[in-house]
Write a protein that holds these residues in place. Structure first.
Motif, PDB file in Angstrom:
ATOM      1  N   UNK A 124       0.656  -0.513   0.053  1.00 34.47           N
ATOM      2  CA  UNK A 124       0.444   0.429  -0.079  1.00 34.47           C
ATOM      3  C   UNK A 124       0.676   1.126  -0.164  1.00 34.47           C
ATOM      4  N   UNK A 125       1.755   1.341   1.158  1.00 34.32           N
ATOM      5  CA  UNK A 125       2.676   2.465   1.093  1.00 34.32           C
ATOM      6  C   UNK A 125       3.597   2.892  -0.191  1.00 34.32           C
ATOM      7  N   UNK A 126       4.682   1.952  -0.513  1.00 32.55           N
ATOM      8  CA  UNK A 126       5.239   1.907  -2.501  1.00 32.55           C
ATOM      9  C   UNK A 126       3.810   2.005  -3.192  1.00 32.55           C
ATOM     10  N   UNK A 127       2.738   1.786  -3.468  1.00 33.99           N
ATOM     11  CA  UNK A 127       1.563   1.717  -4.303  1.00 33.99           C
ATOM     12  C   UNK A 127       1.202   3.882  -4.061  1.00 33.99           C
ATOM     13  N   UNK A 128       1.009   3.839  -2.986  1.00 36.97           N
ATOM     14  CA  UNK A 128       0.911   5.148  -2.568  1.00 36.97           C
ATOM     15  C   UNK A 128       2.040   6.327  -3.514  1.00 36.97           C
ATOM     16  N   UNK A 129       3.028   5.857  -3.207  1.00 34.57           N
ATOM     17  CA  UNK A 129       4.565   6.688  -3.787  1.00 34.57           C
ATOM     18  C   UNK A 129       4.186   6.090  -4.896  1.00 34.57           C
ATOM     19  N   UNK A 141       3.666  10.609  -7.167  1.00 32.08           N
ATOM     20  CA  UNK A 141       4.309  11.089  -8.548  1.00 32.08           C
ATOM     21  C   UNK A 141       3.654  11.128  -9.304  1.00 32.08           C
ATOM     22  N   UNK A 142       2.591  10.354 -10.034  1.00 28.98           N
ATOM     23  CA  UNK A 142       1.331  10.847 -11.143  1.00 28.98           C
ATOM     24  C   UNK A 142       0.925  11.845 -10.780  1.00 28.98           C
ATOM     25  N   UNK A 143       0.229  12.278  -9.365  1.00 27.32           N
ATOM     26  CA  UNK A 143      -0.031  13.591  -8.765  1.00 27.32           C
ATOM     27  C   UNK A 143       0.724  14.357  -9.097  1.00 27.32           C
ATOM     28  N   UNK A 144       2.110  14.719  -8.832  1.00 28.53           N
ATOM     29  CA  UNK A 144       2.850  15.310  -8.573  1.00 28.53           C
ATOM     30  C   UNK A 144       2.211  16.074  -9.234  1.00 28.53           C
ATOM     31  N   UNK A 145       2.529  15.394 -10.794  1.00 29.87           N
ATOM     32  CA  UNK A 145       2.867  16.220 -12.643  1.00 29.87           C
ATOM     33  C   UNK A 145       1.632  16.658 -12.955  1.00 29.87           C
ATOM     34  N   UNK A 146       0.864  15.776 -12.612  1.00 25.70           N
ATOM     35  CA  UNK A 146      -0.833  16.318 -12.525  1.00 25.70           C
ATOM     36  C   UNK A 146      -0.714  17.640 -11.922  1.00 25.70           C
ATOM     37  N   UNK A 147      -1.025  17.302 -11.150  1.00 29.95           N
ATOM     38  CA  UNK A 147      -1.444  18.839  -9.749  1.00 29.95           C
ATOM     39  C   UNK A 147      -0.323  20.217  -9.924  1.00 29.95           C
ATOM     40  N   UNK A 168       0.300  21.519 -12.807  1.00 34.67           N
ATOM     41  CA  UNK A 168      -0.591  22.636 -13.569  1.00 34.67           C
ATOM     42  C   UNK A 168      -1.677  23.447 -13.177  1.00 34.67           C
ATOM     43  N   UNK A 169      -1.749  23.100 -12.079  1.00 38.52           N
ATOM     44  CA  UNK A 169      -3.059  23.762 -11.055  1.00 38.52           C
ATOM     45  C   UNK A 169      -2.539  24.460 -10.383  1.00 38.52           C
ATOM     46  N   UNK A 170      -1.281  24.209  -9.341  1.00 35.16           N
ATOM     47  CA  UNK A 170      -0.205  25.155  -8.286  1.00 35.16           C
ATOM     48  C   UNK A 170      -0.819  23.711  -6.957  1.00 35.16           C
ATOM     49  N   UNK A 171      -1.166  22.629  -7.153  1.00 30.66           N
ATOM     50  CA  UNK A 171      -1.133  22.299  -5.712  1.00 30.66           C
ATOM     51  C   UNK A 171      -0.852  20.659  -5.500  1.00 30.66           C
ATOM     52  N   UNK A 172      -0.295  21.208  -3.838  1.00 32.13           N
ATOM     53  CA  UNK A 172      -0.529  19.682  -4.026  1.00 32.13           C
ATOM     54  C   UNK A 172      -1.311  18.538  -4.002  1.00 32.13           C
ATOM     55  N   UNK A 173      -0.754  17.260  -3.582  1.00 33.35           N
ATOM     56  CA  UNK A 173      -1.913  16.033  -3.472  1.00 33.35           C
ATOM     57  C   UNK A 173      -2.601  16.499  -2.076  1.00 33.35           C
ATOM     58  N   UNK A 174      -2.437  16.919  -0.942  1.00 32.51           N
ATOM     59  CA  UNK A 174      -3.365  17.242   0.422  1.00 32.51           C
ATOM     60  C   UNK A 174      -3.713  18.398  -0.122  1.00 32.51           C
ATOM     61  N   UNK A 175      -3.515  19.863  -1.100  1.00 33.72           N
ATOM     62  CA  UNK A 175      -4.186  20.607  -1.192  1.00 33.72           C
ATOM     63  C   UNK A 175      -5.889  20.133  -2.445  1.00 33.72           C
ATOM     64  N   UNK A 176      -5.183  19.646  -2.912  1.00 34.15           N
ATOM     65  CA  UNK A 176      -6.684  18.660  -3.736  1.00 34.15           C
ATOM     66  C   UNK A 176      -7.513  18.331  -3.761  1.00 34.15           C
ATOM     67  N   UNK A 177      -7.054  17.287  -2.459  1.00 36.68           N
ATOM     68  CA  UNK A 177      -7.812  16.574  -1.208  1.00 36.68           C
ATOM     69  C   UNK A 177      -8.763  17.520  -0.877  1.00 36.68           C
ATOM     70  N   UNK A 178      -8.187  18.741  -0.370  1.00 36.10           N
ATOM     71  CA  UNK A 178      -9.208  19.530   0.616  1.00 36.10           C
ATOM     72  C   UNK A 178     -10.218  19.888  -0.092  1.00 36.10           C
ATOM     73  N   UNK A 190      -3.156   6.148 -16.234  1.00 39.18           N
ATOM     74  CA  UNK A 190      -1.458   5.420 -15.727  1.00 39.18           C
ATOM     75  C   UNK A 190      -1.590   4.150 -15.064  1.00 39.18           C
ATOM     76  N   UNK A 191      -3.292   4.191 -13.401  1.00 36.03           N
ATOM     77  CA  UNK A 191      -3.059   2.605 -13.491  1.00 36.03           C
ATOM     78  C   UNK A 191      -3.959   1.282 -14.679  1.00 36.03           C
ATOM     79  N   UNK A 192      -3.862   1.548 -15.810  1.00 37.22           N
ATOM     80  CA  UNK A 192      -4.262   0.600 -16.856  1.00 37.22           C
ATOM     81  C   UNK A 192      -5.063  -0.590 -16.386  1.00 37.22           C
ATOM     82  N   UNK A 193      -5.541   0.535 -16.232  1.00 36.42           N
ATOM     83  CA  UNK A 193      -7.122  -0.833 -15.484  1.00 36.42           C
ATOM     84  C   UNK A 193      -8.544  -0.753 -15.686  1.00 36.42           C
ATOM     85  N   UNK A 194      -9.843  -1.476 -15.982  1.00 35.73           N
ATOM     86  CA  UNK A 194     -11.012  -0.925 -16.345  1.00 35.73           C
ATOM     87  C   UNK A 194     -11.882   0.070 -15.031  1.00 35.73           C
ATOM     88  N   UNK A 195     -12.030   0.472 -15.603  1.00 39.21           N
ATOM     89  CA  UNK A 195     -13.086   1.382 -14.524  1.00 39.21           C
ATOM     90  C   UNK A 195     -13.624   0.104 -13.335  1.00 39.21           C
TER      91      UNK A 195
END
Length: 150
Positions: A19-24, A28-34, A36-46, A122-127
């Motif tokens: 779980x921990x390493x998957x979250x890492x 990484x994926x979210x860092x690149x996506x966010x 452009x929005x000027x957000x960190x992942x915790x800020x995005x959650x809020x 990025x997950x390459x999984x069916x919905x």
């Protein structure tokens, strides 16, 4: 694996490390996506919580994102200084701080609408598989918090 079978002791065999390493990887994926929005992942959650329901107390946000007030307060200050939220004392109870979106914060929702699809790609999984995994993780989270509270 039967309940009385001992678990392996190697790191790569541990559920917590999976779980921990998957979250890492997610971070990484979210860092690149966010970026452009000027957000960190915790800020995005809020922001996601506020996009669902605006005008919440810090305590209500804290419960939703599993962050305590001392962690959440500096994050909220940064969102406020970025012009995405306003924080005001409640007129009913001055101990409570209300958090509301600004126009810029509301506009950011449309700019972030593509993120879930990017994560699915990025997950390459069916919905259906993603939703099943999410449901199983939520059930696990509930059991873990229930155990911790007992």
């Amino acid at each position: 694996m039967a309940r009385n079978t001992p678990f392996p002791q190697q790191l790569d065999q541990q559920l917590c490390f999976a779980l921990y390493s998957t979250m890492l990887g997610f971070n990484k994926v979210y860092r690149d996506l966010l970026k452009d929005l000027g957000l960190t992942y915790p800020q995005y959650l809020v922001m996601m919580v506020l996009w669902e329901r605006d005008d919440l107390t810090v305590g209500e946000i804290s419960e939703r994102v599993f962050l305590d007030s001392p962690t959440l307060t500096p994050l909220l200050k940064r969102l406020q200084s970025s012009g995405l939220i306003d924080r005001t004392r409640s007129a009913v109870d001055e101990r409570q701080v209300l958090v509301t979106l600004t126009d810029a914060g509301r506009a950011l929702k449309a700019r972030s609408a593509h993120l879930p699809q990017c994560i699915a790609t990025a997950a390459d999984m069916p919905v259906a598989e993603i939703l099943d995994l999410r449901d199983r993780l939520l059930a696990l989270r509930g059991r873990m918090f229930g155990h911790a509270a007992a």
